[in-house]
Scaffold this active site. Structure first.
Site, PDB file in Angstrom:
ATOM      1  N   CYS A 195       1.215 -32.352  50.588  1.00 35.67           N
ATOM      2  CA  CYS A 195       0.920 -31.462  51.723  1.00 35.67           C
ATOM      3  C   CYS A 195       2.124 -31.119  52.587  1.00 35.67           C
ATOM      4  O   CYS A 195       2.402 -29.949  52.828  1.00 35.67           O
ATOM      5  CB  CYS A 195      -0.138 -32.101  52.603  1.00 35.67           C
ATOM      6  SG  CYS A 195      -1.619 -32.466  51.692  1.00 35.67           S
TER       7      CYS A 195
HETATM    8  C1  UGA Z   1      -0.912 -35.256  55.675  1.00 36.47           C
HETATM    9  C2  UGA Z   1      -1.415 -35.255  57.120  1.00 36.47           C
HETATM   10  O1  UGA Z   1      -1.163 -36.532  57.704  1.00 36.47           O
HETATM   11  C3  UGA Z   1      -2.912 -34.979  57.182  1.00 36.47           C
HETATM   12  O2  UGA Z   1      -3.341 -34.879  58.539  1.00 36.47           O
HETATM   13  C4  UGA Z   1      -3.184 -33.641  56.475  1.00 36.47           C
HETATM   14  O3  UGA Z   1      -4.560 -33.355  56.446  1.00 36.47           O
HETATM   15  C5  UGA Z   1      -2.679 -33.697  55.058  1.00 36.47           C
HETATM   16  O4  UGA Z   1      -1.259 -34.003  55.080  1.00 36.47           O
HETATM   17  C6  UGA Z   1      -2.936 -32.361  54.434  1.00 36.47           C
HETATM   18  O5  UGA Z   1      -2.334 -31.369  54.865  1.00 36.47           O
HETATM   19  O6  UGA Z   1      -3.840 -32.257  53.596  1.00 36.47           O
HETATM   20  P1  UGA Z   1      -1.029 -37.010  53.663  1.00 36.47           P
HETATM   21  O7  UGA Z   1       0.078 -36.188  53.095  1.00 36.47           O
HETATM   22  O8  UGA Z   1      -2.215 -37.274  52.813  1.00 36.47           O
HETATM   23  O9  UGA Z   1      -1.588 -36.315  54.997  1.00 36.47           O
HETATM   24  O10 UGA Z   1      -0.487 -38.439  54.096  1.00 36.47           O
HETATM   25  P2  UGA Z   1       0.332 -38.970  55.369  1.00 36.47           P
HETATM   26  O11 UGA Z   1      -0.341 -40.184  55.846  1.00 36.47           O
HETATM   27  O12 UGA Z   1       0.566 -37.898  56.342  1.00 36.47           O
HETATM   28  O13 UGA Z   1       1.713 -39.407  54.723  1.00 36.47           O
HETATM   29  C7  UGA Z   1       2.672 -38.465  54.255  1.00 36.47           C
HETATM   30  C8  UGA Z   1       3.986 -39.159  53.940  1.00 36.47           C
HETATM   31  O14 UGA Z   1       4.620 -39.570  55.137  1.00 36.47           O
HETATM   32  C9  UGA Z   1       3.873 -40.417  53.087  1.00 36.47           C
HETATM   33  O15 UGA Z   1       4.884 -40.383  52.101  1.00 36.47           O
HETATM   34  C10 UGA Z   1       4.122 -41.538  54.049  1.00 36.47           C
HETATM   35  O16 UGA Z   1       4.704 -42.652  53.436  1.00 36.47           O
HETATM   36  C11 UGA Z   1       5.068 -40.891  55.020  1.00 36.47           C
HETATM   37  N1  UGA Z   1       5.059 -41.502  56.363  1.00 36.47           N
HETATM   38  C12 UGA Z   1       3.928 -41.423  57.135  1.00 36.47           C
HETATM   39  C13 UGA Z   1       6.188 -42.113  56.840  1.00 36.47           C
HETATM   40  O17 UGA Z   1       7.239 -42.188  56.156  1.00 36.47           O
HETATM   41  N2  UGA Z   1       6.187 -42.643  58.108  1.00 36.47           N
HETATM   42  C14 UGA Z   1       5.086 -42.576  58.904  1.00 36.47           C
HETATM   43  O18 UGA Z   1       5.162 -43.075  60.053  1.00 36.47           O
HETATM   44  C15 UGA Z   1       3.932 -41.959  58.396  1.00 36.47           C
END
Ligand code: UGA
Length: 579
Positions: free
Chosen positions: A274
């Site tokens: 995403c």
């Molecule tokens: C993201 C958004 O968080 C959701 O709100 C949205 O609905 C979704 O995209 C979408 O557009 O469908 P997602 O990609 O499933 O969700 O997962 P996240 O939890 O956002 O994580 C994304 C990436 O960021 C992961 O690789 C995670 O490891 C990384 N991350 C997350 C970090 O490196 N640090 C953080 O503090 C949080």
């Protein structure tokens, strides 16, 4: 109020998760997907991806008869009151959004609506660039149904904010609902649906225009990605500063209510299907509207480089990687999913291979997906143990719980030379770095005030003792094996003595090397070395291979503090004092 029957076009993470959640609360749901195999799989009770709770909820939904999936798009529309479009909106090669699946679903829905008697609501839930609902979805449905929007059918854009890995939980507990409505009737119907679903726990709801709702989705993902890139940028600064630690910075700023603590976890970068897709799509969209989005550009730039930081940290710990076995723990783009789309592990593994490393990989869920990406180029380990065995460096790429549970002792036991790069900050840095070679994203070099920690090797003969700094050949690149001391043969010993003689100008007699143990040095110019094994040996945890090590502790404990960073002086003074 009777429950509305729903249909979902597109049974990916969002579509299927929403479908089973609605069914779990008594709604009749019909699923449709362009991929017939997916439909078969789902009808047999198997989700086409791993997502916590989805398989259980799917089983219940099929069992209760509330969920069924059909090969007929017209049947899905006819059998429901509300149709959600939850198809993918991938990127084109230039980063622009690919709306083919949205268009195709709109066409199928339009065709089905042409003959439908009762009022029908179409809800676009796929992430689409601003204006798409109004300018793409609406005219297609109008064209194929022969009915104008508002005449027998309504339209909304309703963004989803589900995170993979917690999609079910997020569906049941959203922070808010945003309804971008074409007209009041459409918005009312969607709000009423959610009121029926959430009951007393109806989240705060924003009713607005479709374009605002579409923009909220992009702004949301861009802001989340920017938060992570921001903290990763700070992590990269911290890494260069002795004693700095990005975890403390994140806690410090996260307690400011205006900033908040979430999405401030520094690491290997953000991945997934995403964030990048959406940031690139909104950049492309803005560009076409002659607007620059420099913060979005910078967010992507930081993230593009971030995975490689882990490889650099590994090299800082163990030198060149050529020919060395390296373990990659975690491949999925985040824990609790098997999804590897745009996972940072892909960049990391490829870079490790380019550097000539032999790469072993392990992930609790993503191994099958990994095979499709890495082919024969890596070794697929069946367990953490297999992955670590005989390895010279382990990289934590995804923070699965089972990796969190590993202790430094586990690494020491299994690895050829234990060295860990904590790319997700899951370990206690102090405890790990006192036991093995350890580096972590956003962790600055530690200063060792205890002079004992500045010593690399101790050479003794009778009462004589020599403390050797790291960096003197042939000790360069050599490390002790935690759990025991390496005993060097005469040749190594001789050349070491010769070099120390040359450096110190002192007349040193051949003496015996008892042990070496080095602290990870993140800076090539500093030779910070530890004999932390002193504690483990004394407490009986580790048995040294040579019993005669008393002199070593005695001498080290008495080193004057100010000499900690001047190893040659340490050596010289100690030799003098022994004369
Ligand atoms: C993201 C958004 O968080 C959701 O709100 C949205 O609905 C979704 O995209 C979408 O557009 O469908 P997602 O990609 O499933 O969700 O997962 P996240 O939890 O956002 O994580 C994304 C990436 O960021 C992961 O690789 C995670 O490891 C990384 N991350 C997350 C970090 O490196 N640090 C953080 O503090 C949080």
């Amino acid at each position: 109020m009777m429950n509305r029957a729903l249909s979902f076009f597109g049974l990916g993470y969002v579509g299927l998760t929403s479908a089973v959640c609605f069914a779990s609360r008594g709604f009749k749901v019909i699923g449709y997907d362009a991929d017939p195999q997916k439909i078969e799989l789902i009808n047999s009770g198997k989700p086409p991806f791993y997502e916590p709770q989805v398989e259980d909820l799917l089983g219940e939904a099929l069992g209760s008869g509330l969920l069924s999936c059909t090969h007929s798009p017209a049947g899905a529309v006819e059998g429901s009151h509300i149709t959600f479009i939850t198809v993918g909106t991938p990127s084109n090669l230039d980063g622009s959004i690919n709306l083919e699946q949205v268009k195709s679903a709109s066409k199928q829905i339009g065709q089905a609506l042409s003959g439908k008697g009762d009022y029908h609501l179409v809800v676009v839930r796929s992430t689409v660039t601003p204006g798409t609902t109004e300018n793409v979805v609406k005219p297609i449905i109008e064209g194929y149904s022969g009915r104008r929007c508002g005449e027998g059918w309504g339209l909304c854009f309703n963004p989803e904010f589900l995170k993979e890995g917690s999609a079910v939980r997020d569906t049941f507990n959203p922070d808010r609902i945003v309804i971008g409505e074409f007209d009041r009737t459409s918005g009312d119907m969607l709000e009423e649906l959610y009121r029926g679903f959430y009951g007393d726990e109806m989240p705060k709801t924003i009713r607005t225009s479709p374009i605002n709702a579409e923009l909220v989705k992009y702004a949301n993902n861009a802001f989340l990605a920017m938060k992570i890139s921001f903290i990763n940028m700070m992590a990269n600064l911290c890494q260069k500063l002795p004693e700095a630690d990005v975890e403390v910075i994140a806690e410090g700023i996260g307690l400011d209510k205006r900033i908040g603590p979430l999405f401030l976890k520094a690491g290997a970068g953000w991945g997934g299907s995403c964030l990048r897709k959406d940031l690139e799509a909104i950049l492309d969209y803005a560009l076409k509207n002659h607007v620059e989005l420099p913060l979005v550009e910078a967010t992507l730039k930081v993230n593009n480089a971030q995975p490689y930081r882990l490889v650099e940290l590994a090299k800082g710990l163990i030198g060149e990687l050529d020919g060395k076995r390296i373990s990659v723990l975690g491949l999925a783009f985040k824990p609790e999913t098997d999804d590897m789309r745009d996972a940072v592990s892909i960049k990391i593994v490829k870079r490790l291979l380019e550097e000539g490393a032999r790469v072993a990989v392990y992930d609790p869920k993503a191994m099958e997906n990994a095979r499709r990406i890495f082919g024969e180029s890596v070794e697929y380990s069946g367990s953490i143990e297999d992955c670590l065995r005989g390895s010279e460096c382990a990289l934590i790429v995804t923070e699965w719980d089972e990796f969190r549970k590993l202790t430094s002792q586990d690494y020491i036991k299994l690895m050829k030379i234990p060295a860990v790069v904590d790319g997700r900050r899951i370990y206690d840095a102090e405890s790990f770095s006192s036991k093995l070679r350890f580096a972590a994203v956003g962790l600055g070099e530690k200063r060792y005030y205890n002079p004992a920690l500045a010593v690399n090797a101790i050479i003794t003969k009778g009462d004589g003792i020599l403390l050797v700094r790291r960096g003197i050949e042939p000790f360069k690149g050599l490390w002790s094996l935690p759990g025991g001391f390496i005993e060097y043969d005469e040749t190594v010993e001789d050349s070491l003595i010769r070099e120390v003689k040359e450096e110190t100008g002192l007349d040193i007699k051949p003496i015996r090397v008892l042990g070496v143990y080095s602290q990870p040095t993140r800076s090539p110019t500093k030779h910070v070395v530890t004999i932390c094994y002193q504690c483990s040996i004394l407490s009986g945890e580790v048995k040294p291979s040579n019993e005669n090590i008393e002199a070593r502790f005695f001498a080290v404990e008495n080193l004057p503090e100010q000499l900690a960073f001047d190893h040659l002086t340490i050596i010289r003074d100690h030799l003098k004092s022994k004369r």
